[in-house]
Write an enzyme that holds these catalytic residues in place. Structure first.
Site, PDB file in Angstrom:
ATOM      1  N   LEU A   1       7.705   2.006   3.825  1.00 22.01           N
ATOM      2  CA  LEU A   1       8.323   2.447   3.033  1.00 22.01           C
ATOM      3  C   LEU A   1       9.059   3.566   2.991  1.00 22.01           C
ATOM      4  O   LEU A   1       9.394   4.142   2.738  1.00 22.01           O
ATOM      5  CB  LEU A   1       7.386   2.516   1.759  1.00 22.01           C
ATOM      6  CG  LEU A   1       7.316   1.634   0.791  1.00 22.01           C
ATOM      7  CD1 LEU A   1       6.203   2.159  -0.317  1.00 22.01           C
ATOM      8  CD2 LEU A   1       8.413   0.621   0.819  1.00 22.01           C
TER       9      LEU A   1
ATOM     10  N   GLY B   1       0.851  -1.140  -0.017  1.00 23.83           N
ATOM     11  CA  GLY B   1      -0.062   0.204   0.014  1.00 23.83           C
ATOM     12  C   GLY B   1       1.104   1.450   0.177  1.00 23.83           C
ATOM     13  O   GLY B   1       2.134   1.358   0.561  1.00 23.83           O
TER      14      GLY B   1
ATOM     15  N   HIS C   1      -1.491   7.436   7.665  1.00 25.57           N
ATOM     16  CA  HIS C   1      -0.847   8.195   6.903  1.00 25.57           C
ATOM     17  C   HIS C   1      -1.441   9.835   6.387  1.00 25.57           C
ATOM     18  O   HIS C   1      -0.665  11.067   6.565  1.00 25.57           O
ATOM     19  CB  HIS C   1      -0.453   7.925   5.744  1.00 25.57           C
ATOM     20  CG  HIS C   1       1.269   7.018   6.059  1.00 25.57           C
ATOM     21  ND1 HIS C   1       2.327   8.070   6.479  1.00 25.57           N
ATOM     22  CD2 HIS C   1       1.628   5.667   6.012  1.00 25.57           C
ATOM     23  CE1 HIS C   1       3.261   6.362   6.264  1.00 25.57           C
ATOM     24  NE2 HIS C   1       3.154   5.325   5.904  1.00 25.57           N
TER      25      HIS C   1
HETATM   26 ZN    ZN Z   1       3.362   3.389   5.720  1.00 29.25          ZN
END
Ligand code: ZN
Length: 177
Positions: A103, A49, A148
């Site tokens: 990430l 994702g 996020h």
């Molecule tokens: Zn993340």
């Protein structure tokens, strides 16, 4: 040819700490380009994702692309799904801890508590409203990505510092997004 694979914002970048804006015009050409960028970047980075703030666009949308992996061999294979203005409308009482990576936070994994089952709503890239029940790994990805959009990283949610580990030495490293 537009640049489809943008750099991923790393922890320390203030954009990851902002409250992202609601998407108001789904037909906007720039927004549709951003969706394509997210889809490509998630696949290139082999994440499950990615959220718009991670490519430095502070809007409320993310992509989920669950696939089986060493840590979650039973993870369902889901075609990359774009979720715009996503929200949790209800959730189970049950909370489960599981490993996450990101990430935007390279080299670290953490044990993060999340709701086991959630009911969610979101718009797709054509503006159609979807309501879905998500559980286990996919529910975890959704909650990670939704965080996020609110400027929260998984490292904020680990309960103790022992629950953070170096992922470089682990083959089971799971890049969530
Ligand atoms: Zn993340």
């Amino acid at each position: 040819m537009i640049n489809l694979n943008l750099e991923i914002a790393q922890v320390g970048n203030p954009i990851l700490r902002q409250q992202a804006q609601l998407v108001r015009d789904i037909t906007d050409e720039k927004l549709q380009e951003l969706i394509d960028t997210l889809l490509t970047t998630a696949m290139d980075a082999k994440g499950v994702g990615i959220a718009a703030p991670q490519v430095s666009q502070s809007y409320r949308l993310f992509v989920i692309c669950s696939h089986p992996n060493p840590r979650y061999p039973d993870a369902p294979l889901i075609d990359p799904t774009v979720m715009i203005n996503p929200q949790i409308i209800s959730h189970s009482d049950e909370i489960v801890k599981g490993w996450e990576g990101c990430l935007s936070v390279p080299g670290v994994r953490g044990l993060v508590p999340r709701y086991q089952t959630i009911t969610v709503e979101y718009l797709d890239r054509y503006g159609k409203l979807h309501q879905q029940e998500l559980r286990d790994f996919v529910a975890r990805i959704f909650q990670h990505e939704l965080d996020h959009l609110d400027g929260i990283l998984f490292i904020d949610r680990v309960e103790k510092s022992e629950d953070l580990v170096n992922s470089e030495s682990s083959k089971e490293s799971q890049k969530m997004s």
